[in-house]
Scaffold this motif. Structure first.
Motif, mmCIF file in Angstrom:
data_model
loop_
_atom_site.group_PDB
_atom_site.id
_atom_site.type_symbol
_atom_site.label_atom_id
_atom_site.label_comp_id
_atom_site.label_asym_id
_atom_site.label_seq_id
_atom_site.Cartn_x
_atom_site.Cartn_y
_atom_site.Cartn_z
ATOM 1 N N ILE A 64 0.778 -4.435 -18.379
ATOM 2 C CA ILE A 64 -0.049 -5.641 -18.460
ATOM 3 C C ILE A 64 0.847 -6.877 -18.476
ATOM 4 O O ILE A 64 0.589 -7.859 -17.763
ATOM 5 N N LEU A 65 1.900 -6.843 -19.287
ATOM 6 C CA LEU A 65 2.803 -8.001 -19.381
ATOM 7 C C LEU A 65 3.485 -8.294 -18.053
ATOM 8 O O LEU A 65 3.595 -9.452 -17.641
ATOM 9 N N CYS B 166 0.928 -9.827 -15.683
ATOM 10 C CA CYS B 166 0.534 -11.183 -16.070
ATOM 11 C C CYS B 166 1.674 -12.203 -15.940
ATOM 12 O O CYS B 166 1.418 -13.383 -15.740
ATOM 13 N N SER B 167 2.895 -11.758 -16.057
ATOM 14 C CA SER B 167 4.026 -12.695 -16.067
ATOM 15 C C SER B 167 4.564 -13.029 -14.684
ATOM 16 O O SER B 167 5.401 -13.916 -14.556
ATOM 17 N N ILE C 228 -3.344 -12.463 -20.423
ATOM 18 C CA ILE C 228 -3.097 -11.211 -21.157
ATOM 19 C C ILE C 228 -4.357 -10.786 -21.903
ATOM 20 O O ILE C 228 -4.746 -9.613 -21.862
ATOM 21 N N ASP C 229 -5.002 -11.733 -22.582
ATOM 22 C CA ASP C 229 -6.224 -11.418 -23.327
ATOM 23 C C ASP C 229 -7.290 -10.817 -22.414
ATOM 24 O O ASP C 229 -7.962 -9.847 -22.780
ATOM 25 N N GLU D 67 -6.778 -9.218 -19.535
ATOM 26 C CA GLU D 67 -6.348 -7.875 -19.123
ATOM 27 C C GLU D 67 -6.535 -6.858 -20.250
ATOM 28 O O GLU D 67 -6.938 -5.719 -20.008
ATOM 29 N N HIS E 5 0.959 -12.485 -30.817
ATOM 30 C CA HIS E 5 1.905 -13.257 -30.020
ATOM 31 C C HIS E 5 2.187 -14.600 -30.688
ATOM 32 O O HIS E 5 1.370 -15.098 -31.454
#
Length: 181
Positions: free
Chosen positions: A98-99, A102-103, A136-137, A139, A156
């Motif tokens: 996920i990170l 998203c990044s 992120i939230d 996902e 976070h």
């Protein structure tokens, strides 16, 4: 003439042997390099890569627009204790995916330690970092809607140099770690 052909054939065999050995050495070197820079469980940059990035910023790079975020899986210890470490590892792996997803449009993300992930974004303001967290939230909400696995809960924090005005990357990293814990 036959002797020349025999020598050429022997030379060719030795060259071929050397090429095969070199290919094996290159593959082994590539694998060692991958292991040195990537976390085995998540396949994302590991702590060594984080430290390497930190050293780049310590060398005097401009920190003015740098934003740093630290994230952790809040329920990992509980999952490890009740469902087993293998289930926790699946959660870590899925969170890492996920990170990374998203990044992509924001910057660098790595696994800092067992339960901590670090994101570093250039030209970052509070709006950009909040947009990253919102993604992120979203996902995680989608991930948690699937009932076939454990729910993912994360914490976070962010540390924005546009607000903090520190002079070294180490101060940014320490600041966000302190805020998270």
């Amino acid at each position: 003439s036959i002797l020349v052909w025999v020598l050429l054939l022997i030379s060719f065999i030795f060259v071929l042997h050397d090429v095969v050995k070199m290919e094996k050495a290159v593959k082994k070197n590539h694998e060692l390099n991958r292991l040195a820079h990537l976390d085995e469980l998540t396949d994302m940059p590991n702590r060594y890569s984080c430290d390497k990035l930190l050293r780049e910023y310590e060398k005097g790079s401009e920190l003015t627009g740098l934003g740093v975020s630290m994230m952790e899986i809040a329920n990992l210890q509980e999952i490890n204790d009740t469902k087993g470490r293998e289930t926790g590892d699946v959660l870590v792996h899925d969170f890492a995916e996920i990170l990374v997803k998203c990044s992509k449009k924001y910057g660098f993300v790595c696994r800092n330690s067992g339960n901590e992930f670090l994101a570093v974004f250039c030209d970052c303001d509070n709006e950009k970092m909040d947009s990253f967290f919102a993604l992120i939230d979203e996902e995680i909400k989608s991930y948690n809607a699937n009932a076939s696995h454990e729910k993912l809960v994360y914490n976070h924090e962010k540390y924005m140099n546009c607000d903090e005005h520190v002079e070294t990357f180490s101060e940014l990293a320490r600041g966000v770690h302190k805020k998270l814990h």
